[in-house]
Design a protein around this motif. Structure first.
Motif, PDB file in Angstrom:
ATOM      1  N   LEU A  53      -3.165 -40.744   7.330  1.00 36.81           N
ATOM      2  CA  LEU A  53      -2.723 -39.370   7.035  1.00 36.81           C
ATOM      3  C   LEU A  53      -3.451 -38.789   5.833  1.00 36.81           C
ATOM      4  O   LEU A  53      -3.263 -37.629   5.501  1.00 36.81           O
ATOM      5  N   ASP A  54      -4.230 -39.636   5.167  1.00 37.09           N
ATOM      6  CA  ASP A  54      -4.951 -39.154   3.987  1.00 37.09           C
ATOM      7  C   ASP A  54      -6.318 -38.647   4.438  1.00 37.09           C
ATOM      8  O   ASP A  54      -7.349 -39.293   4.245  1.00 37.09           O
ATOM      9  N   ALA A  55      -6.293 -37.481   5.088  1.00 40.84           N
ATOM     10  CA  ALA A  55      -7.508 -36.973   5.727  1.00 40.84           C
ATOM     11  C   ALA A  55      -8.547 -36.529   4.715  1.00 40.84           C
ATOM     12  O   ALA A  55      -9.687 -36.252   5.077  1.00 40.84           O
ATOM     13  N   ARG A  56      -8.166 -36.420   3.465  1.00 36.26           N
ATOM     14  CA  ARG A  56      -9.141 -36.021   2.446  1.00 36.26           C
ATOM     15  C   ARG A  56      -9.933 -37.244   1.964  1.00 36.26           C
ATOM     16  O   ARG A  56     -11.147 -37.281   2.024  1.00 36.26           O
ATOM     17  N   GLN A  57      -9.222 -38.286   1.529  1.00 36.79           N
ATOM     18  CA  GLN A  57      -9.912 -39.495   1.036  1.00 36.79           C
ATOM     19  C   GLN A  57     -10.401 -40.384   2.166  1.00 36.79           C
ATOM     20  O   GLN A  57     -11.414 -41.041   2.063  1.00 36.79           O
ATOM     21  N   LYS A  58      -9.574 -40.517   3.208  1.00 38.24           N
ATOM     22  CA  LYS A  58      -9.885 -41.358   4.370  1.00 38.24           C
ATOM     23  C   LYS A  58     -10.182 -42.812   3.994  1.00 38.24           C
ATOM     24  O   LYS A  58     -10.996 -43.466   4.649  1.00 38.24           O
ATOM     25  N   SER A  59      -9.562 -43.338   2.959  1.00 40.98           N
ATOM     26  CA  SER A  59      -9.861 -44.729   2.547  1.00 40.98           C
ATOM     27  C   SER A  59      -9.535 -45.726   3.663  1.00 40.98           C
ATOM     28  O   SER A  59     -10.294 -46.664   3.905  1.00 40.98           O
ATOM     29  N   PHE A  60      -8.396 -45.522   4.317  1.00 43.09           N
ATOM     30  CA  PHE A  60      -7.963 -46.449   5.373  1.00 43.09           C
ATOM     31  C   PHE A  60      -8.969 -46.383   6.531  1.00 43.09           C
ATOM     32  O   PHE A  60      -9.410 -47.402   7.067  1.00 43.09           O
ATOM     33  N   LYS A 117      -1.723 -48.551  -1.486  1.00 44.43           N
ATOM     34  CA  LYS A 117      -1.260 -48.255  -0.116  1.00 44.43           C
ATOM     35  C   LYS A 117      -2.291 -48.628   0.948  1.00 44.43           C
ATOM     36  O   LYS A 117      -1.976 -49.325   1.913  1.00 44.43           O
ATOM     37  N   SER A 118      -3.529 -48.123   0.767  1.00 46.46           N
ATOM     38  CA  SER A 118      -4.534 -48.361   1.807  1.00 46.46           C
ATOM     39  C   SER A 118      -4.879 -49.846   1.904  1.00 46.46           C
ATOM     40  O   SER A 118      -5.062 -50.376   3.011  1.00 46.46           O
ATOM     41  N   THR A 119      -4.933 -50.511   0.775  1.00 45.23           N
ATOM     42  CA  THR A 119      -5.205 -51.960   0.759  1.00 45.23           C
ATOM     43  C   THR A 119      -4.104 -52.715   1.509  1.00 45.23           C
ATOM     44  O   THR A 119      -4.377 -53.576   2.355  1.00 45.23           O
ATOM     45  N   ILE A 150       1.003 -46.767   9.460  1.00 44.82           N
ATOM     46  CA  ILE A 150       0.607 -45.429   8.980  1.00 44.82           C
ATOM     47  C   ILE A 150       0.395 -45.469   7.465  1.00 44.82           C
ATOM     48  O   ILE A 150       1.296 -45.835   6.709  1.00 44.82           O
ATOM     49  N   ASP A 151      -0.806 -45.070   7.046  1.00 49.64           N
ATOM     50  CA  ASP A 151      -1.115 -44.961   5.620  1.00 49.64           C
ATOM     51  C   ASP A 151      -0.941 -43.504   5.200  1.00 49.64           C
ATOM     52  O   ASP A 151      -1.385 -42.596   5.912  1.00 49.64           O
ATOM     53  N   THR A 152      -0.298 -43.287   4.074  1.00 50.06           N
ATOM     54  CA  THR A 152       0.000 -41.917   3.645  1.00 50.06           C
ATOM     55  C   THR A 152      -0.758 -41.592   2.351  1.00 50.06           C
ATOM     56  O   THR A 152      -1.148 -42.496   1.618  1.00 50.06           O
TER      57      THR A 152
HETATM   58 MG   LIG Z   1      -5.018 -44.644  -0.060  1.00 48.15          MG
END
Ligand SMILES: [Mg+2]
Ligand SMILES: Nc1ncnc2c1ncn2[C@@H]1O[C@H](COP(=O)(O)OP(=O)(O)OP(=O)(O)O)[C@@H](O)[C@H]1O
Length: 284
Positions: free
Chosen positions: A45-52, A22-24, A108-110
């Motif tokens: 929206l992935d506030a834990r990993q924050k990869s994006f 997803k983030s890629t 938006i990345d989820t």
């Molecule tokens: Mg991701």
């Protein structure tokens, strides 16, 4: 979300299966749109990993470090401290309302799991891209298959969530979501698994109303891009990449351009080369 949202098109990248790309994919879509001159905003929206978010920060840092000219989007990362769902949902709505007037696209990345805020994002999607690794383990969140025939026997939890999100849009008289399932990390070799997953997806696409494309091959460059915030769309020269470009870069770019063409956003792509032929050359 207010119904009088201006003309920004919302592209959501979602799949509740973790690690599907997803983030890629979100990053590649955002950069492709910026390269075509569109005004792009991004939301993580992935506030834990924050990869994006980190991917975008890495891009900014790589550009600054070498005086490289790399476009970056206006970015918002939803705050993890807003623990209450209602607060996070409100924050997403506010972020979209804030960004929509000045941007052509909001990507938006989820996160790789289900949750109310991710559901809300799915109901906002004008286009939904679901990257899916090419295995029946990943297929399982969309549908179930018969263990003997591999025929599709039912739909699964993520597909049902998307159906609910689409129904919600319909109730609000919003345009239907264009849902594209993008096969990711495809092996360059033909295999029984690849064929079976492909056939299963074709059958599911009719039941669930999505389009399916053979998206990205398995390529080590997708993992190498992240620390520098680069994408296959960036200038393929040694200064930008920090390494010498390879055939894999060229083919990866074609794959992303093919995705953009399929999305039908009116974004001109540079190359007319055929992805299949390029993949064959690349694998040779
Ligand atoms: Mg991701
Ligand atoms: N086509 C590809 N070829 C090789 N590696 C890939 C490809 N696509 C993604 N990857 C790698 O797979 C891993 C997962 O990708 P990514 O972080 O984009 O997935 P995700 O769906 O956002 O994960 P999560 O659910 O944890 O947020 C990363 O290491 C990424 O570099």
């Amino acid at each position: 979300m207010s119904l009088d949202k201006t003309n920004a098109r919302i592209i959501v990248v979602g799949n509740e299966k973790g690690g599907s790309g997803k983030s890629t994919v979100a990053m590649h879509i955002a950069v492709a749109l910026m390269k075509s001159g569109r005004r792009v905003a991004t939301i993580d929206l992935d506030a834990r990993q924050k990869s994006f978010t980190h991917y975008i920060e890495n891009r900014r840092a790589w550009a600054a470090r070498g005086g490289r000219d790399l476009e970056t989007p206006s970015h918002i990362c939803l705050d993890e401290n807003d623990a209450a769902t209602d607060d996070r949902a409100r924050a997403l709505t506010e972020a979209v309302d804030k960004l929509a007037p000045d941007h052509d696209f909001i990507v938006i990345d989820t996160p790789g799991h289900d949750g109310p805020v991710s559901r809300l994002a799915h109901s906002m999607a004008d286009t939904l891209i679901t990257p899916m690794n090419d295995s029946f383990v990943d297929f399982d969140v969309l549908g179930a298959v018969d263990p003997e025939t591999f025929g599709v026997t039912g739909t699964s939890q993520y597909a049902q969530m998307v159906a609910e999100a689409r129904n919600q849009r319909q109730r609000l008289n919003q345009a239907a979501t264009d849902w594209i399932v993008l096969r990711n990390r495809l092996s360059s070799l033909g295999s029984r698994n690849k064929r079976m997953v492909g056939e299963g997806l074709q059958e599911l696409s009719r039941r669930l109303d999505f389009r399916c494309i053979d998206g990205l091959a398995e390529r080590v460059i997708f993992r190498e891009f992240y620390p520098r915030g680069l994408t296959a769309l960036d200038d393929l020269n040694e200064t930008t990449l920090g390494t010498r470009p390879t055939m894999s870069h060229v083919t990866a770019r074609l794959e992303i351009e093919n995705l953009l063409d399929t999305m039908g956003l009116g974004v001109p792509t540079a190359s007319n080369d055929d992805v299949g032929q390029a993949r064959d050359r690349d694998a040779a």
